[in-house]
Design a protein around this motif. Structure first.
Motif, short mmCIF file in Angstrom:
data_model
loop_
_atom_site.label_atom_id
_atom_site.label_comp_id
_atom_site.label_asym_id
_atom_site.label_seq_id
_atom_site.Cartn_x
_atom_site.Cartn_y
_atom_site.Cartn_z
N ILE A 190 0.79 -1.12 0.00
CA ILE A 190 -0.10 0.08 -0.07
C ILE A 190 1.00 1.30 0.07
CG2 ILE A 190 -1.88 1.08 1.06
CD1 ILE A 190 -2.81 -1.36 0.39
N PRO A 191 0.95 2.10 -0.97
CA PRO A 191 1.76 3.24 -0.93
C PRO A 191 1.71 4.31 -0.25
CG PRO A 191 0.03 3.29 -2.88
CD PRO A 191 0.12 1.90 -2.24
N TYR A 192 0.82 4.44 0.37
CA TYR A 192 0.52 5.34 1.61
C TYR A 192 0.52 5.04 2.74
CZ TYR A 192 -4.30 3.78 1.45
OH TYR A 192 -5.44 3.09 1.29
N LEU A 193 1.25 3.77 3.13
CA LEU A 193 1.44 3.15 4.39
C LEU A 193 2.84 3.23 4.50
CD1 LEU A 193 -1.23 0.36 4.93
CD2 LEU A 193 -1.52 2.80 5.72
N THR A 194 3.20 3.48 5.56
CA THR A 194 4.80 3.05 6.20
C THR A 194 4.76 2.50 7.43
OG1 THR A 194 6.72 4.04 6.48
CG2 THR A 194 5.04 5.48 7.27
N LEU A 195 5.44 1.26 7.53
CA LEU A 195 5.51 0.62 8.85
C LEU A 195 6.70 1.09 9.67
CD1 LEU A 195 4.52 -1.74 10.62
CD2 LEU A 195 6.17 -3.33 9.16
N LEU A 196 6.38 1.51 10.70
CA LEU A 196 7.65 2.12 11.56
C LEU A 196 8.19 0.97 12.40
CD1 LEU A 196 5.92 5.34 13.26
CD2 LEU A 196 7.35 5.15 11.09
N LYS A 197 7.49 0.02 12.70
CA LYS A 197 8.15 -1.15 13.74
C LYS A 197 6.94 -2.07 13.77
CE LYS A 197 11.63 -1.57 17.18
NZ LYS A 197 12.32 -0.86 18.11
N SER A 198 7.48 -3.40 14.29
CA SER A 198 6.73 -4.37 14.55
C SER A 198 7.05 -5.06 16.10
CB SER A 198 6.89 -5.64 13.57
OG SER A 198 6.47 -5.33 12.48
N PHE A 199 5.85 -5.42 16.95
CA PHE A 199 6.19 -5.79 18.08
C PHE A 199 5.57 -7.28 18.57
CE2 PHE A 199 6.03 -1.26 18.00
CZ PHE A 199 7.18 -0.75 18.72
N SER A 200 6.28 -8.09 19.09
CA SER A 200 5.80 -9.20 19.49
C SER A 200 4.91 -9.24 20.84
CB SER A 200 7.02 -10.23 19.57
OG SER A 200 7.65 -10.00 20.54
N SER A 201 4.82 -8.00 21.43
CA SER A 201 4.17 -7.81 22.76
C SER A 201 3.79 -6.37 22.89
CB SER A 201 5.08 -8.36 23.89
OG SER A 201 5.73 -7.17 24.20
N ALA A 202 2.64 -6.54 23.43
CA ALA A 202 1.95 -4.97 23.65
C ALA A 202 2.54 -4.15 24.49
CB ALA A 202 0.51 -5.10 24.03
N VAL A 203 3.50 -4.85 25.61
CA VAL A 203 4.10 -4.17 26.40
C VAL A 203 5.22 -3.48 25.81
CG1 VAL A 203 5.89 -4.53 28.57
CG2 VAL A 203 3.70 -5.75 28.37
N LYS A 204 6.00 -4.14 24.83
CA LYS A 204 7.02 -3.42 24.01
C LYS A 204 6.35 -2.19 23.18
CE LYS A 204 10.00 -7.38 23.81
NZ LYS A 204 10.66 -8.50 23.01
N ALA A 205 5.20 -2.22 22.70
CA ALA A 205 4.55 -1.50 21.88
C ALA A 205 4.36 0.04 22.80
CB ALA A 205 3.32 -1.77 21.37
N LEU A 206 3.98 -0.34 24.04
CA LEU A 206 3.60 0.55 24.75
C LEU A 206 5.06 1.67 25.07
CD1 LEU A 206 1.55 -0.70 27.92
CD2 LEU A 206 0.87 1.12 26.36
N GLU A 207 6.11 0.97 25.23
CA GLU A 207 7.29 1.70 25.39
C GLU A 207 7.72 2.36 24.28
OE1 GLU A 207 10.18 -1.29 26.25
OE2 GLU A 207 9.37 -1.89 28.17
N PHE A 208 7.41 2.01 23.14
CA PHE A 208 7.73 2.56 22.05
C PHE A 208 6.85 3.97 21.60
CE2 PHE A 208 6.57 3.57 17.58
CZ PHE A 208 7.70 3.70 16.82
N LEU A 209 5.61 3.64 21.98
CA LEU A 209 4.55 4.91 21.97
C LEU A 209 4.76 5.88 23.08
CD1 LEU A 209 1.19 2.44 21.42
CD2 LEU A 209 2.83 4.00 19.88
N GLN A 210 5.64 5.76 24.05
CA GLN A 210 5.80 6.77 24.96
C GLN A 210 6.77 7.98 24.51
OE1 GLN A 210 7.72 4.92 28.32
NE2 GLN A 210 5.53 4.07 29.11
N GLU A 211 7.48 7.52 23.37
CA GLU A 211 8.66 8.22 22.60
C GLU A 211 8.23 8.65 21.20
OE1 GLU A 211 10.99 9.79 24.30
OE2 GLU A 211 10.64 8.63 26.09
#
Length: 238
Positions: free
Chosen positions: A24-45
């Motif tokens: 999809i040309p208008y989507l860009t994937l910043l990062k993938s996470f295997s757990s929601a806990v790690k995603a929470l840390e990413f979203l803090q910054e």
């Protein structure tokens, strides 16, 4: 561009979502996470526009993860269990995809989400009257683009990709007709439904195509062939 993250404890599911996002040309994937806990840390910054979240995960479920966010991004839930659908929409999910997820179902959900939430997120911000540069909103930034630095512009449905000299391409939510309105006609010409070229950057013309940098070939369609031929005739050394 719509920035994304994917959250799923299944590696194959993350790989599939990543491959779909790449298409999809208008989507860009910043990062993938295997757990929601790690995603929470990413979203803090970091800020993100859209999250693909599996619901049934260990430690912290996808539903608990979304409910824990103060100001959550738009969410598309992905799960093998249809019974979570009602709860998903109760937290204002943009959509809900049931595994196994086909690309057709994925692209349909993305298009619906884009039209509903992101249609006006990126647009042409300002055009300077001196015709030397313009400002384009791309991702989270407003980018100045010198018109003399543009080689050609490629159209992709509702988006354009601006190819520049010695710079990486810029993506923006604009159509070809709109950007053409703001380009000086003496320097830029549309030569195909999907291409606008900077006439000053053309290196070679042969077999109804324009060459840029020896390995980039832009076709000249029949619809625009006469106008381009007139440009050549007016500038041909006789």
């Amino acid at each position: 561009m719509i920035s994304c993250i994917t959250i799923d404890d299944e590696p194959l599911a993350l790989k599939q979502l990543g491959s779909y996002i790449d298409k999809i040309p208008y989507l860009t994937l910043l990062k993938s996470f295997s757990s929601a806990v790690k995603a929470l840390e990413f979203l803090q910054e970091n800020e993100v526009d859209l999250m693909f979240v599996d619901i049934n995960m260990p430690d912290l479920s996808g539903m608990e993860f979304v409910k824990s966010l103060t100001n959550p991004s738009k969410v598309i839930f992905t799960t093998a269990y249809r019974e979570y659908a009602v709860e998903g929409f109760q937290v204002d999910a943009a959509d809900y995809l049931v595994k196994p997820i086909s690309f057709a179902a994925f692209s349909k959900a993305i298009e619906k989400t884009k039209q509903r939430y992101f249609s006006q997120n990126e647009q042409l911000v300002n055009i300077k009257h001196d015709d030397k540069f313009l400002f384009i909103k791309s991702e989270y930034k407003i980018v100045r683009i010198d018109l003399n630095n543009i080689k050609y512009i490629e159209g992709m449905r509702d988006y354009i990709r601006i190819h520049q000299v010695h710079e990486k391409p810029i993506m923006a939510l604009l159509n070809m007709g709109k950007i053409m309105e703001h380009l000086p006609s003496g320097s830029f010409m549309r030569i195909h439904r999907s291409f606008i070229v900077n006439l000053d950057k053309i290196q070679t013309v042969e077999r109804n195509r324009i060459t840029f940098d020896k390995d980039v070939y832009i076709p000249i369609s029949d619809q625009y062939k006469d106008d381009f031929q007139k440009f050549l005739d007016d500038n041909f050394l006789k």
